[in-house]
Design an enzyme around this catalytic site. Structure first.
Site, PDB file in Angstrom:
ATOM      1  CG  ASP A   1      42.865  44.889  35.295  1.00 19.82           C
ATOM      2  OD1 ASP A   1      42.065  45.616  35.683  1.00 19.82           O
ATOM      3  OD2 ASP A   1      42.403  43.632  34.993  1.00 19.82           O
ATOM      4  CG  LEU A   2      47.415  41.499  38.404  1.00 19.06           C
ATOM      5  CD1 LEU A   2      48.344  41.418  39.591  1.00 19.06           C
ATOM      6  CD2 LEU A   2      47.753  40.020  37.472  1.00 19.06           C
TER       7      LEU A   2
ATOM      8  CG  ASP B   1      44.540  45.527  39.706  1.00 17.43           C
ATOM      9  OD1 ASP B   1      44.614  46.736  39.353  1.00 17.43           O
ATOM     10  OD2 ASP B   1      43.904  44.754  39.700  1.00 17.43           O
TER      11      ASP B   1
END
Length: 181
Positions: free
Chosen positions: A112-113, A155
């Site tokens: 995930d960002l 994300d």
């Protein structure tokens, strides 16, 4: 000459792992051969002798069927893909992984960002979309075609790399993604 049309069809289907469009043509008029051909997945069967206009019409019908199947497959790709990134969507990625993981080995990565919400808050959702699309491109560029890559939402992304068992390779892949990001 060493194999029948049915054997050739089976061989090609196994080799290419998909149904190959076939039309059987035979000079015998045994109904069981026609039934066997059609049961094996042939799209048509024509006996010899034949009229050329009949053959051309049958080939044209097959081509139209193939075009219809391609359109259906295109719809399938749309249904299985995340519309923004083009990666597998959450539902299809989960389905693929649940079928694949019991029989395949490899590494499953969840990504995930970090702080992605800030991108949307500071620069707007349009920029956030551009970041997600670019990140999907980075992931695609760092995996093999046999790997599974999907977007789980927001994300969050997932990658299943088949037949990778080395921590060093996982670290190298992670570093490559991070460097490019």
């Amino acid at each position: 000459p060493q194999m029948s049309g049915l054997e050739l069809q089976r061989e090609l289907t196994e080799r290419y792992e998909r149904l190959i469009p076939f039309m059987f043509m035979a000079d015998d008029q045994h109904e069981e051969n026609e039934s066997l051909g059609l049961e094996s997945g042939a799209m048509d069967y024509i006996g010899k002798p034949f009229k050329s206009e009949v053959l051309l019409r049958r080939v044209d019908n097959i081509m139209r069927q193939i075009d219809s199947l391609r359109q259906i497959q295109g719809l399938k790709v749309v249904a299985e893909s995340d519309p923004m990134t083009g990666l597998l969507n959450k539902i299809f990625a989960q389905k693929t992984l649940s079928e694949l993981c019991p029989k395949a080995s490899g590494v499953l990565m969840m990504l995930d960002l970090d702080n992605f919400k800030l991108v949307n808050d500071l620069y707007g959702h349009g920029m956030g979309d551009r970041v997600l699309i670019r990140f999907a491109d980075i992931l695609r560029g760092n995996v093999r075609s046999s790997d599974v890559v999907g977007r789980f939402g927001g994300d969050e992304f997932i990658i299943f790399c088949r037949d990778i068992h080395s921590e060093r390779l996982v670290a190298e892949k992670s570093e490559a993604v991070n460097a490019e990001l």
